[in-house]
Write a protein that holds these residues in place. Structure first.
Motif, PDB file in Angstrom:
ATOM      1  N   UNK A   1       0.751   3.726  -3.652  1.00  0.00           N
ATOM      2  CA  UNK A   1       1.010   4.084  -2.248  1.00  0.00           C
ATOM      3  C   UNK A   1       2.400   3.570  -1.884  1.00  0.00           C
ATOM      4  N   UNK A   2       3.394   4.460  -1.927  1.00  0.00           N
ATOM      5  CA  UNK A   2       4.782   4.057  -1.663  1.00  0.00           C
ATOM      6  C   UNK A   2       5.271   4.775  -0.414  1.00  0.00           C
ATOM      7  N   UNK A   3       5.860   4.033   0.495  1.00  0.00           N
ATOM      8  CA  UNK A   3       6.327   4.584   1.764  1.00  0.00           C
ATOM      9  C   UNK A   3       7.825   4.295   1.917  1.00  0.00           C
TER      10      UNK A   3
ATOM     11  N   UNK B   1       2.727  -0.406  -0.971  1.00  0.00           N
ATOM     12  CA  UNK B   1       1.541  -0.907  -0.280  1.00  0.00           C
ATOM     13  C   UNK B   1       0.503  -1.319  -1.311  1.00  0.00           C
ATOM     14  N   UNK B   2       0.141  -2.601  -1.292  1.00  0.00           N
ATOM     15  CA  UNK B   2      -0.849  -3.105  -2.245  1.00  0.00           C
ATOM     16  C   UNK B   2      -2.245  -2.724  -1.787  1.00  0.00           C
ATOM     17  N   UNK B   3      -3.188  -2.690  -2.729  1.00  0.00           N
ATOM     18  CA  UNK B   3      -4.567  -2.368  -2.376  1.00  0.00           C
ATOM     19  C   UNK B   3      -5.150  -3.498  -1.542  1.00  0.00           C
ATOM     20  N   UNK B   4      -6.184  -3.196  -0.798  1.00  0.00           N
ATOM     21  CA  UNK B   4      -6.750  -4.163   0.157  1.00  0.00           C
ATOM     22  C   UNK B   4      -7.384  -5.374  -0.520  1.00  0.00           C
TER      23      UNK B   4
ATOM     24  N   UNK C   1       3.819  -4.976   0.441  1.00  0.00           N
ATOM     25  CA  UNK C   1       3.167  -5.439   1.664  1.00  0.00           C
ATOM     26  C   UNK C   1       1.742  -4.918   1.719  1.00  0.00           C
ATOM     27  N   UNK C   2       0.954  -5.517   2.584  1.00  0.00           N
ATOM     28  CA  UNK C   2      -0.457  -5.141   2.702  1.00  0.00           C
ATOM     29  C   UNK C   2      -0.596  -3.883   3.542  1.00  0.00           C
ATOM     30  N   UNK C   3      -1.734  -3.185   3.423  1.00  0.00           N
ATOM     31  CA  UNK C   3      -1.942  -1.978   4.238  1.00  0.00           C
ATOM     32  C   UNK C   3      -1.851  -2.254   5.731  1.00  0.00           C
TER      33      UNK C   3
ATOM     34  N   UNK D   1       5.786   9.408   2.291  1.00  0.00           N
ATOM     35  CA  UNK D   1       4.897   8.717   1.359  1.00  0.00           C
ATOM     36  C   UNK D   1       4.779   9.487   0.046  1.00  0.00           C
ATOM     37  N   UNK D   2       4.867   8.753  -1.065  1.00  0.00           N
ATOM     38  CA  UNK D   2       4.874   9.349  -2.397  1.00  0.00           C
ATOM     39  C   UNK D   2       3.927   8.593  -3.328  1.00  0.00           C
ATOM     40  N   UNK D   3       3.408   9.271  -4.366  1.00  0.00           N
ATOM     41  CA  UNK D   3       2.538   8.598  -5.334  1.00  0.00           C
ATOM     42  C   UNK D   3       3.310   7.855  -6.428  1.00  0.00           C
TER      43      UNK D   3
END
Length: 528
Positions: free
Chosen positions: A163-165, A176-179, A215-217, A303-305
Motif C-alpha cells: 500500500x504505497x501513497x 503504509x504498513x499493515x495494521x 507509517x501506520x494506516x 495510490x499504487x501496489x
C-alpha cells in the motif's frame, strides 16, 4: 506317415511363434501408446510451466478514483483453459488404460516389463520437468520492504510493494504498513534524489529531494486515485536539455527500468518541462500506456501496489545486459528508437561488386563549439572517395533529424553531444569520432565509443594533430596548452582548460591525412 508326423510336430512350434509375434506386436502397440502419453503429457506439463499467466483483457482504464479489482475475466479464462486441458488428459489416460488391459491379458509378463520401463521413463521426464520448473527465473523478492539501496556510485534507488501513497507536491512517498506490524526493522525514513548523477553537485542541485517513509494506516492520507499498475518516480533535472545527458541519464535508464512492465506502468516525473516531454514523446509513449504525471505540481494522493523511486544507471550511453531485466542491451534500445520514430533502415549499406549506390556520410556541423573549420574541403574529399556527403546540424525537430541520420551509413563528428545521434543509425553503420586536443581520448571512448560497439556498429577514433587544432591561432607552439595538456591543466586549472578545449577549440581537418580513415570506412562497409 513320416510327412504327417513331421507336420504335426511343427504345428505347436508355429503356434508358439504366432503367439510370440502377436505378443510382440501388441507390446509395440502398448509402447507406442505409452510413448504418445509420455510425450503428450510432458509437453502439457512443459507448456504449463513455461507460460506466463493469461493476459488480462484490455480495460478502458486501469487508473480510477474508485476502481474495483478487474481480474475476473482473466480468472475465468484460466479456469476454462485448465478444464479443457484436464478433459484432454483424462481421455488420453482412459484410452491408454484400455489398451494396457487388453495387452496385459494376452501377454502378461512382457506387458509388465514394458509398463515398468515406460513408468520409469515417465518418472524420469517428470523429474527433469520439475528441475526445469525450479530453475525458471523467478521474480526476486525484496530484501526488505521498502528496500532502498544507496551503495551505487551513480544513483540511489528505492523499491516497495504493498500500500504505497504518493503526494508529489510534498515530495512524499508513503509506505503504509499493515495494521498488525509496527513498521519495518531497518528505518522509518529515507531521503533520496532520483536522478543518476549522484556525486555531481552541480547536476543534483537541480533535482528535488524526495522522502520515502513508513507509517501506520491511522496516519496515512486517504487515496484520491487508486491504480492497479506500478509507478516509477524519477527526475529529469540535472543537465536536462543537453542531448547527450537526456539519453545517458534518462532515456536509456528509463528504458531498462520500465521494460519489465510492458507498458503497464505510470511515470511520475519531477522537474519535467513541457518542451522536454514534447521532444521525447515518441520515445516515452511506447514505455507507458498512461498519462505522465508532473510530480512537483501534483496535489493528488495517488495510490499504487508497487513503486520504484529512481533509475538504475549502468554506463554512459550503454546498458549492461547482466544488470537489466531480460538481458536487455543497447541493440534492444536501438530497435526501440528506430521503431518509435518509424525509421526505415535497420541495416547499413553493404558495398560489393553488384552495389552501385554510394554510401552516405553525415557530417555533424556545429555552429559554436568544436566546429569543423573546413567543412567544404571535407565534403569534397568524401565525394572524391565515393561517398555521398550530407552536412546537417541537429535540430529541435528530433523526428526529422532522426530520419536524416537513419538514411546515412557513416557519421562524422567532433567529440560532443551531437554524436548522441548515433542511436538513430542503422546496424553496421560506421561512427567516426574526431578527438580534439585536451587529453579527451578516454572520455571520448567512454561516452560514444562503447555505445557504438554495443549497438553493433563500427567505431573509428580520429586523433587530430597539432596543426589541425584552431588553438594554434591563439597560442604559440611552446605553450603547454598545445604541447603539454597535463601541465596546462595544472597551471591554469580545470575550469579554464575545459573552456579552452571544449568551447574555444575548432578543428581544421587535414583532408589528405584523413583520407586513410575514409578508406578504412569503405573497407568496413564491404564487410558483414
Amino acid at each position: 506317415m513320416a510327412k504327417h508326423k513331421s507336420s504335426s510336430r511343427g504345428e505347436p512350434q508355429r503356434l508358439r511363434s504366432a503367439l510370440l509375434g502377436g505378443c510382440f506386436l501388441l507390446s509395440m502397440i502398448l509402447l507406442v501408446v505409452y510413448t504418445s502419453y509420455v510425450v503428450s503429457f510432458s509437453n502439457l506439463t512443459f507448456w504449463r510451466s513455461n507460460q506466463a499467466s493469461p493476459p488480462v483483457p484490455k480495460e478502458d482504464h486501469k487508473i480510477t478514483a474508485s476502481d474495483p479489482a478487474g481480474s475476473i475475466p482473466s480468472v475465468i479464462h484460466d479456469v476454462r483453459s485448465s478444464s479443457k486441458l484436464g478433459m484432454e488428459k483424462n481421455r488420453r489416460v482412459d484410452g491408454m488404460q484400455r489398451d494396457k488391459d487388453q495387452i496385459y491379458k494376452k501377454c502378461p509378463s512382457l506387458a509388465l516389463k514394458i509398463i515398468n520401463w515406460s513408468q520409469k521413463k515417465i518418472d524420469s521426464i517428470n523429474s527433469a520437468l520439475q528441475g526445469i520448473k525450479e530453475t525458471r527465473p523467478q521474480k526476486e523478492k525484496l530484501p526488505s520492504n521498502p528496500f532502498c539501496d544507496f551503495s551505487d556510485r551513480r544513483n540511489d534507488y528505492c523499491e516497495m510493494e504493498g500500500d504505497i501513497r504518493i503526494h508529489g507536491n510534498s515530495s512524499s512517498i508513503l509506505f503504509v504498513t499493515s495494521s498488525n506490524t509496527n513498521g519495518t526493522n531497518i528505518q522509518e525514513s529515507w531521503q533520496l534524489k532520483p536522478h543518476p548523477r549522484k556525486g555531481d553537485a552541480r547536476a543534483m542541485a537541480r533535482v528535488t529531494e524526495m522522502s520515502v517513509k513508513t507509517l501506520s494506516p491511522h496516519g496515512a492520507p486517504k487515496c484520491a486515485i487508486h491504480s492497479t499498475v506500478p509507478a516509477i518516480v524519477f527526475s529529469t533535472g540535472g543537465y536536462m536539455g543537453n542531448f547527450f545527458h537526456d539519453f545517458t541519464d534518462i532515456l536509456i535508464p528509463i528504458f531498462t527500468t520500465s521494460q519489465q512492465f510492458n507498458g503497464e506502468v505510470q511515470f511520475l516525473i519531477s522537474e519535467i518541462l513541457p518542451i522536454w516531454n514534447d521532444k521525447y514523446q515518441k520515445l516515452l509513449k511506447p514505455l507507458t500506456n498512461y498519462e505522465i504525471i508532473d510530480f512537483n505540481q501534483d496535489h493528488t494522493v495517488r495510490c499504487y501496489p508497487r513503486v520504484i523511486v529512481g533509475l538504475k544507471f549502468h554506463k554512459e550511453m550503454s546498458i549492461e545486459p547482466s544488470r537489466s531485466p531480460y538481458g536487455l542491451s543497447m541493440v534492444d534500445f536501438g530497435r526501440h528508437v528506430r521503431k518509435s520514430f518509424a525509421l526505415e533502415r535497420d541495416t547499413a549499406i553493404k558495398l560489393g561488386p553488384d552495389q552501385h549506390k554510394k554510401p552516405r556520410i553525415l557530417i555533424i556541423a556545429r555552429k559554436w563549439t568544436r566546429i569543423f573549420a573546413n567543412v567544404n574541403e571535407i565534403v569534397r574529399k568524401a565525394e572524391e572517395m565515393g561517398f555521398e556527403a550530407v552536412v546537417a546540424e541537429a535540430k529541435y525537430d528530433l523526428a526529422e533529424f532522426a530520419r536524416i541520420v537513419n538514411s546515412c551509413d557513416v557519421m562524422l563528428g567532433v567529440h560532443g553531444a551531437g554524436l548522441t545521434n548515433l542511436v538513430f543509425l542503422p546496424t553496421n553503420a560506421v561512427v567516426i569520432q574526431v578527438i580534439p586536443l585536451g587529453g579527451l581520448e578516454g572520455i571520448s571512448w567512454i561516452d560514444f565509443g562503447l555505445a557504438t560497439i554495443s549497438m553493433k556498429m563500427h567505431y573509428l577514433q580520429y586523433m587530430i594533430s597539432l596543426e589541425e587544432s584552431t588553438l594554434t591561432e591563439q597560442f604559440s607552439r611552446g605553450d603547454p596548452v598545445l604541447s603539454d595538456q597535463k601541465e596546462a591543466y595544472r597551471k591554469h586549472g580545470w575550469d579554464r582548460m575545459i573552456e579552452l578545449y571544449f568551447f574555444k577549440q575548432g578543428v581544421k581537418l587535414d583532408t589528405e591525412r584523413f583520407s586513410s580513415t575514409l578508406l578504412h570506412v569503405l573497407e568496413l562497409l564491404r564487410q558483414r
